[in-house]
Design a protein around this motif. Structure first.
Motif, mmCIF file in Angstrom:
data_model
loop_
_atom_site.group_PDB
_atom_site.id
_atom_site.type_symbol
_atom_site.label_atom_id
_atom_site.label_comp_id
_atom_site.label_asym_id
_atom_site.label_seq_id
_atom_site.Cartn_x
_atom_site.Cartn_y
_atom_site.Cartn_z
ATOM 1 N N GLU A 15 0.834 -1.198 0.000
ATOM 2 C CA GLU A 15 0.000 0.000 0.000
ATOM 3 C C GLU A 15 0.867 1.245 0.000
ATOM 4 O O GLU A 15 2.025 1.219 0.378
ATOM 5 C CB GLU A 15 -0.920 0.021 1.226
ATOM 6 C CG GLU A 15 -0.153 -0.013 2.540
ATOM 7 C CD GLU A 15 -1.055 -0.106 3.762
ATOM 8 O OE1 GLU A 15 -2.270 0.152 3.647
ATOM 9 O OE2 GLU A 15 -0.538 -0.434 4.848
ATOM 10 N N CYS A 22 -8.936 0.206 0.781
ATOM 11 C CA CYS A 22 -7.837 0.354 -0.173
ATOM 12 C C CYS A 22 -7.157 -0.983 -0.426
ATOM 13 O O CYS A 22 -6.761 -1.290 -1.552
ATOM 14 C CB CYS A 22 -6.822 1.379 0.330
ATOM 15 S SG CYS A 22 -7.424 3.076 0.246
ATOM 16 N N GLU A 67 -7.417 6.117 -7.850
ATOM 17 C CA GLU A 67 -7.579 6.011 -6.397
ATOM 18 C C GLU A 67 -6.719 7.045 -5.684
ATOM 19 O O GLU A 67 -7.191 7.744 -4.784
ATOM 20 C CB GLU A 67 -7.200 4.615 -5.898
ATOM 21 C CG GLU A 67 -7.296 4.520 -4.373
ATOM 22 C CD GLU A 67 -6.795 3.197 -3.816
ATOM 23 O OE1 GLU A 67 -7.296 2.145 -4.233
ATOM 24 O OE2 GLU A 67 -5.900 3.235 -2.932
ATOM 25 N N ARG A 92 -7.961 9.994 -3.278
ATOM 26 C CA ARG A 92 -7.510 10.111 -1.889
ATOM 27 C C ARG A 92 -6.852 11.458 -1.641
ATOM 28 O O ARG A 92 -7.050 12.071 -0.589
ATOM 29 C CB ARG A 92 -6.536 8.975 -1.557
ATOM 30 C CG ARG A 92 -7.223 7.628 -1.412
ATOM 31 C CD ARG A 92 -6.230 6.475 -1.419
ATOM 32 N NE ARG A 92 -5.353 6.483 -0.247
ATOM 33 C CZ ARG A 92 -4.287 5.693 -0.124
ATOM 34 N NH1 ARG A 92 -3.962 4.859 -1.096
ATOM 35 N NH2 ARG A 92 -3.540 5.753 0.965
ATOM 36 N N LEU A 147 -13.890 5.170 -0.627
ATOM 37 C CA LEU A 147 -12.806 5.777 0.127
ATOM 38 C C LEU A 147 -13.246 6.569 1.332
ATOM 39 O O LEU A 147 -12.436 6.919 2.178
ATOM 40 C CB LEU A 147 -11.998 6.694 -0.791
ATOM 41 C CG LEU A 147 -11.137 5.938 -1.770
ATOM 42 C CD1 LEU A 147 -10.517 6.892 -2.755
ATOM 43 C CD2 LEU A 147 -10.084 5.155 -1.021
#
Lengths: 225, 225
Positions: free
Chosen positions: B43, B100, B123, B127, B198
């Motif tokens: 991540e 996520c 993404e 974010r 999210l």
DNA sequence: CGAGTTCTTGACTACTCTCAAAAGCGGTGG
DNA sequence: CCACCGCTTTTGAGAGTAGTCAAGAACTCG
């Protein structure tokens, strides 16, 4: 405490469900459907696992009739407030769950079809072992090859071929939902499997390094796959 | 509150670190090395994220000089005990983090190289947008193509080709660590991206279904990929 | 202006997917 | 008890995406 029947969808994709399930017996799985219709199985849940699906995009379905403790997630903060042992239980469960998701990411990102399969089966074996649900070197896996394929990011066709090869290689056999670890040492060695990530997370000292060269971060990635 | 410099490895693989980091500014990433030497980035962490790496197999490294609140994880239960707002903050962060990871699993399991890339970039865009760190339709991505490749499970070579194609298709451009969303609508449509997962997880009623046929679970997976 | 990293390009290989079809297994009903 | 139906698993052949090997170009930084 509630009972769920095989095939039941506990939570639908798009729905909200702020509950926490502590599985007492039985299997379940979490997955999502993509707009195109394909499905990715995110995780497989078995006895002892604590699951909660606050995420709307995920669907939770029962694989084999099972029973679970169910409680609203809102109550969690108060529940763990003054009780260290309860807090520890949930923290350990959360850490283990995250470790499994990490393992899944690594599988999908770095491993071949055969290695993914072996890795997953060894993980399930280790997890079942932790709760005493294996029978020697074999156990029942309540997943069809179709579901396994959706879990491992393969087509069912390739899943079948891969299982065939695994069996032929003498490492692991999966036939009629029965998994047999034929050669645990060789299998674990082949994929570098170490069940340590699954549990008994004893604390350790906090560690930190001063290495501050960016090269260090990248140097390892020279051999692909 | 502590400062970390670019390239610093906050926690090494194999080490234990029971601390929680709340990122104030800067980027970081979590990854693991496999025995073979390949690396999977699990991540990417950016401002506003709450990260904790209790898992020994994961390594945490700083991508751009950053600062974070650091606190021992043991104190968390007490910290959130009687304070609903704090508890909610951590729960929301944990849910978002899991979302996520789920997205990452879906990417790696179901998407082509180009779709994976577009999905990830969208993404990150979403974010960053949540914390107000985008500049119009573009932002700086402090990842080399090598790191991106390790994140998306590709070789750096294929990563380069993929970015080239993405750029050529007029959807998203990544050049010199600068991402530009050229055609957000088309890109989002192409991969079915919806930033809803999210955040802003407002509660909803708990939902449940009585469907108990196993076929339902499998029927969707007829079209692969 | 090098030295090293990062990125790009080309040619070839191979793993996995796709399409198609058949065989195996399990349950139902005649 | 056997025929039938659906689902699951297997097999075959061909196509395509991504990996590998090799080398050169571009960028960064001291």
């Amino acid at each position: 405490m509630r009972e769920f029947s095989e095939g039941q969808i506990v939570k639908h994709q798009g729905a909200r469900d702020n509950q926490i399930y502590i599985i007492k017996s039985g299997w379940a799985m979490v997955y999502t459907y993509l707009p195109g219709g394909s499905r990715q199985v995110i995780e497989v849940c078995l006895p002892g696992d604590v699951i909660g699906t606050q995420i709307a995009g995920e669907e939770l379905a029962v694989l084999t009739a099972f029973s679970a403790w169910v409680a609203p997630a809102e109550g969690l903060p108060q529940a763990i407030a003054g009780r260290p042992s309860i807090a520890e239980f949930f923290v350990a469960a959360a850490v283990r769950r995250r470790a499994c998701m990490t393992a899944q990411i690594v599988r999908l990102g770095q491993r071949s079809a055969a290695d993914r399969t072996a890795d997953f089966l060894l993980e399930v074996d280790a997890r079942l072992r932790l709760v005493g649900l294996t029978e020697g070197d074999s156990f029942t896996l309540p997943l069809t090859q179709n579901e396994l394929a959706d879990l491992l990011g393969l087509t069912p066709i390739h899943m079948s071929r891969t299982l065939h090869k695994l069996r032929a290689s003498g490492l692991i056999s999966l036939k009629r939902q029965r998994v047999e670890i034929l050669n645990r040492a060789a299998a674990a060695e082949r994929i570098g499997f170490d069940p340590a990530y699954l549990g008994d997370a004893e604390d350790g000292a906090s560690t930190e390094s001063g290495s501050s060269s960016r090269e260090r971060i990248n140097q390892g990635a020279t051999s692909y796959n």
